[in-house]
Design an enzyme around this catalytic site. Structure first.
Site, PDB file in Angstrom:
ATOM      1  N   ASP A  95       0.867  -1.181   0.000  1.00  0.00           N
ATOM      2  CA  ASP A  95       0.000   0.000   0.000  1.00  0.00           C
ATOM      3  C   ASP A  95       0.901   1.228   0.000  1.00  0.00           C
ATOM      4  O   ASP A  95       1.499   1.564   1.027  1.00  0.00           O
ATOM      5  CB  ASP A  95      -0.896   0.021   1.248  1.00  0.00           C
ATOM      6  CG  ASP A  95      -2.006  -1.016   1.224  1.00  0.00           C
ATOM      7  OD1 ASP A  95      -1.894  -1.985   0.449  1.00  0.00           O
ATOM      8  OD2 ASP A  95      -2.969  -0.861   1.994  1.00  0.00           O
ATOM      9  N   LYS A 162      -6.848   3.356  -2.798  1.00  0.00           N
ATOM     10  CA  LYS A 162      -7.187   3.291  -1.373  1.00  0.00           C
ATOM     11  C   LYS A 162      -7.443   4.696  -0.857  1.00  0.00           C
ATOM     12  O   LYS A 162      -6.690   5.620  -1.175  1.00  0.00           O
ATOM     13  CB  LYS A 162      -6.045   2.613  -0.624  1.00  0.00           C
ATOM     14  CG  LYS A 162      -6.204   2.563   0.893  1.00  0.00           C
ATOM     15  CD  LYS A 162      -5.009   1.836   1.500  1.00  0.00           C
ATOM     16  CE  LYS A 162      -4.977   1.972   3.013  1.00  0.00           C
ATOM     17  NZ  LYS A 162      -3.789   1.289   3.598  1.00  0.00           N
ATOM     18  N   LYS A 189     -10.091   0.212  -1.898  1.00  0.00           N
ATOM     19  CA  LYS A 189      -9.931  -0.136  -0.486  1.00  0.00           C
ATOM     20  C   LYS A 189     -10.308   1.090   0.336  1.00  0.00           C
ATOM     21  O   LYS A 189      -9.722   2.164   0.171  1.00  0.00           O
ATOM     22  CB  LYS A 189      -8.499  -0.560  -0.176  1.00  0.00           C
ATOM     23  CG  LYS A 189      -8.269  -0.850   1.315  1.00  0.00           C
ATOM     24  CD  LYS A 189      -6.838  -1.317   1.583  1.00  0.00           C
ATOM     25  CE  LYS A 189      -6.551  -1.407   3.073  1.00  0.00           C
ATOM     26  NZ  LYS A 189      -5.165  -1.879   3.338  1.00  0.00           N
TER      27      LYS A 189
END
Length: 224
Positions: A95, A162, A189
């Site tokens: 991430d 995300k 996400k």
């Protein structure tokens, strides 16, 4: 039942997360044990904690590490190397955080190049999620800014976009941000400030395919 979601359905979409600066190897081991008990999809830790998480974790859970976290102001080469080392240490997913300032000044090409550098470093088989700090982009920019950033991430090879690190003062995930991000193409996400089952299921209903949670047990315990 919030929006018809069951506990096991939601657990299967959760990255059980510990990114506090004060986290120790013992804390990471406890996170891994709890993740196995809860049946979540993955655990998410800081790069320096990947080896400890790999040692403590269960094969049933994926292992995720962050890169360029939490500011995103690291040089692309640093983010790429941080991600590469994390994968070498056992991370299945990365991430990474974009440079929000570059996005806000309209340098979307720089955002894309940043993502591309990390994608190249980790290879095509590592899941890459790109943290865009959606609350900051919506507060300081426009909805179009958020959409442009997500498209640039997708074009550069992101598997997910995300919402948030959870550390930015502008805030975390919002239903509106997830709705916008879900129109672009990569999976979404939702993370940052999701503390209740109602929050979690609202994000899923808006289009999120993964959730980043630190208070995972409290969310799941409120579901049937």
């Amino acid at each position: 039942m919030p929006d018809g979601y069951r506990r096991d359905q939601v657990a299967a979409l959760v990255d059980h997360t510990l990114l506090k600066p004060e986290a120790t190897a013992a804390d990471v081991a406890a996170l891994a044990q709890e993740a196995a008990a809860l049946g979540v999809y993955a655990i998410c830790v800081s790069p320096s904690m990947v080896a400890a998480a790999k040692h403590a974790g269960s094969p049933a859970q994926k292992l995720c590490a962050v890169a360029g976290f939490p500011s995103g102001k690291h040089l692309s080469a640093i983010k790429a190397e941080e991600a590469r080392i994390a994968v070498a240490d056992g991370a299945d997913e990365i991430d990474m955080v974009i440079d929000v300032g570059a996005a806000l000044q309209g340098d979307i090409a720089a955002v894309g190049a940043d993502v591309a550098a990390v994608r190249s470093a980790v290879g095509e088989h590592t899941v890459l999620k790109v943290i865009v700090e959606s609350a900051a982009l919506l507060l300081l920019g426009t909805e179009q800014t958020l959409l442009d950033v997500c498209r640039a991430a997708a074009d550069a090879g992101a598997d997910f976009v995300k919402t948030s690190t959870g550390f930015h003062p502008a805030g975390g995930a919002s239903v509106r941000a997830v709705e916008l991000m879900a129109t672009v193409g990569p999976q979404v996400k939702a993370s940052g400030g999701i503390r209740t089952a109602a929050d979690a299921t609202a994000m899923l209903a808006a289009g999120a395919g993964r959730l980043g949670l630190s208070g995972t047990r409290a969310v799941l315990d409120a579901l049937p």
